[in-house]
Motif scaffolding. Sequence first.
Motif, short mmCIF file in Angstrom:
data_model
loop_
_atom_site.label_atom_id
_atom_site.label_comp_id
_atom_site.label_asym_id
_atom_site.label_seq_id
_atom_site.Cartn_x
_atom_site.Cartn_y
_atom_site.Cartn_z
N GLY A 22 0.81 -1.22 0.00
CA GLY A 22 0.00 0.00 0.00
C GLY A 22 0.83 1.26 0.00
O GLY A 22 2.07 1.26 -0.07
N LYS A 23 0.11 2.39 0.07
CA LYS A 23 0.77 3.70 0.12
C LYS A 23 1.58 3.79 1.41
O LYS A 23 1.11 3.40 2.47
CB LYS A 23 -0.29 4.80 0.06
N ASN A 24 2.79 4.33 1.29
CA ASN A 24 3.73 4.45 2.41
C ASN A 24 4.10 3.08 2.98
O ASN A 24 4.44 2.96 4.15
CB ASN A 24 3.18 5.34 3.52
N GLY A 25 4.09 2.08 2.14
CA GLY A 25 4.48 0.74 2.56
C GLY A 25 5.98 0.54 2.44
O GLY A 25 6.76 1.49 2.30
N LEU A 26 6.39 -0.70 2.50
CA LEU A 26 7.82 -1.00 2.46
C LEU A 26 8.45 -0.67 1.11
O LEU A 26 9.62 -0.30 1.05
CB LEU A 26 8.05 -2.46 2.83
N ASN A 27 7.69 -0.81 0.01
CA ASN A 27 8.24 -0.45 -1.30
C ASN A 27 8.58 1.04 -1.35
O ASN A 27 9.64 1.43 -1.84
CB ASN A 27 7.25 -0.81 -2.41
N ASP A 28 7.67 1.87 -0.86
CA ASP A 28 7.95 3.31 -0.80
C ASP A 28 9.12 3.61 0.13
O ASP A 28 9.93 4.49 -0.14
CB ASP A 28 6.72 4.08 -0.35
N PHE A 29 9.19 2.89 1.23
CA PHE A 29 10.28 3.09 2.18
C PHE A 29 11.63 2.79 1.54
O PHE A 29 12.59 3.55 1.69
CB PHE A 29 10.06 2.21 3.42
N ILE A 30 11.72 1.70 0.81
CA ILE A 30 12.98 1.33 0.16
C ILE A 30 13.35 2.36 -0.92
O ILE A 30 14.51 2.76 -1.04
CB ILE A 30 12.88 -0.09 -0.43
N TYR A 31 12.35 2.82 -1.67
CA TYR A 31 12.59 3.82 -2.71
C TYR A 31 13.10 5.13 -2.09
O TYR A 31 14.06 5.72 -2.58
CB TYR A 31 11.28 4.06 -3.48
N ILE A 32 12.49 5.56 -1.02
CA ILE A 32 12.91 6.80 -0.36
C ILE A 32 14.30 6.64 0.25
O ILE A 32 15.12 7.56 0.22
CB ILE A 32 11.87 7.21 0.70
N LYS A 33 14.59 5.47 0.78
CA LYS A 33 15.91 5.22 1.38
C LYS A 33 17.02 5.29 0.32
O LYS A 33 18.08 5.88 0.56
CB LYS A 33 15.91 3.86 2.08
N LYS A 34 16.76 4.75 -0.87
CA LYS A 34 17.75 4.83 -1.96
C LYS A 34 17.95 6.28 -2.40
O LYS A 34 19.08 6.71 -2.63
CB LYS A 34 17.29 3.98 -3.15
N ASN A 35 16.85 7.01 -2.53
CA ASN A 35 16.96 8.43 -2.92
C ASN A 35 17.71 9.23 -1.87
O ASN A 35 18.49 10.13 -2.20
CB ASN A 35 15.57 9.03 -3.14
N LEU A 36 17.50 8.91 -0.62
CA LEU A 36 18.19 9.61 0.47
C LEU A 36 19.70 9.36 0.40
O LEU A 36 20.50 10.29 0.56
CB LEU A 36 17.64 9.16 1.82
N MET A 37 20.09 8.13 0.14
CA MET A 37 21.53 7.82 0.04
C MET A 37 22.16 8.56 -1.14
O MET A 37 23.27 9.10 -1.01
CB MET A 37 21.72 6.31 -0.07
N CYS A 38 21.47 8.61 -2.28
CA CYS A 38 22.00 9.34 -3.44
C CYS A 38 22.13 10.83 -3.13
O CYS A 38 23.12 11.46 -3.49
CB CYS A 38 21.10 9.13 -4.65
N GLN A 39 21.14 11.39 -2.46
CA GLN A 39 21.17 12.80 -2.11
C GLN A 39 22.28 13.11 -1.13
O GLN A 39 22.94 14.15 -1.22
CB GLN A 39 19.81 13.22 -1.54
N GLN A 40 22.53 12.21 -0.18
CA GLN A 40 23.62 12.43 0.78
C GLN A 40 24.98 12.41 0.08
O GLN A 40 25.86 13.20 0.42
CB GLN A 40 23.56 11.38 1.88
#
Length: 95
Positions: A22-40
Motif C-alpha cells: 500500500g501507500k507508504n508501505g515497504l516499497n515506498d520506504f525502500i525507494y525513499i531510502k535509496k533516494n536519500l543515500m543518493c542525495q547524501q
Amino acid sequence: MKKLTVLLLVTLSWLQYSLWLGKNGLNDFIYIKKNLMCQQQRNAVLKIRNEQLCAKINNLYHSVKNPEERQLSPTEITPVQKTDNSITVKKSIDA
C-alpha cells in the motif's frame, strides 16, 4: 466464533497488504531510502566544493587586505606591449 475468526483473518490480511504493497508501505520506504543515500552522496560532493570556494574567497579577502604581501604567480604576470608613438613633423619645401 467462526465469524470472528474470519473477520480477524480478513483484517490481518488487509493490514499486511497495506504494509507491504500500500501507500507508504515497504516499497515506498525502500525507494525513499535509496533516494536519500543518493542525495547524501551528492551533498557531500557539493559540501567539499563549497568549502573550496570559501577558502578561495577568504584567500582573496586576505590578499586584498594585505596587497604588499601578495606575490604574483607566473601565470598572473602579463607582458607589457611596447608601442612606438613618435610624432614626425614634415617641413614643406615651398616656404
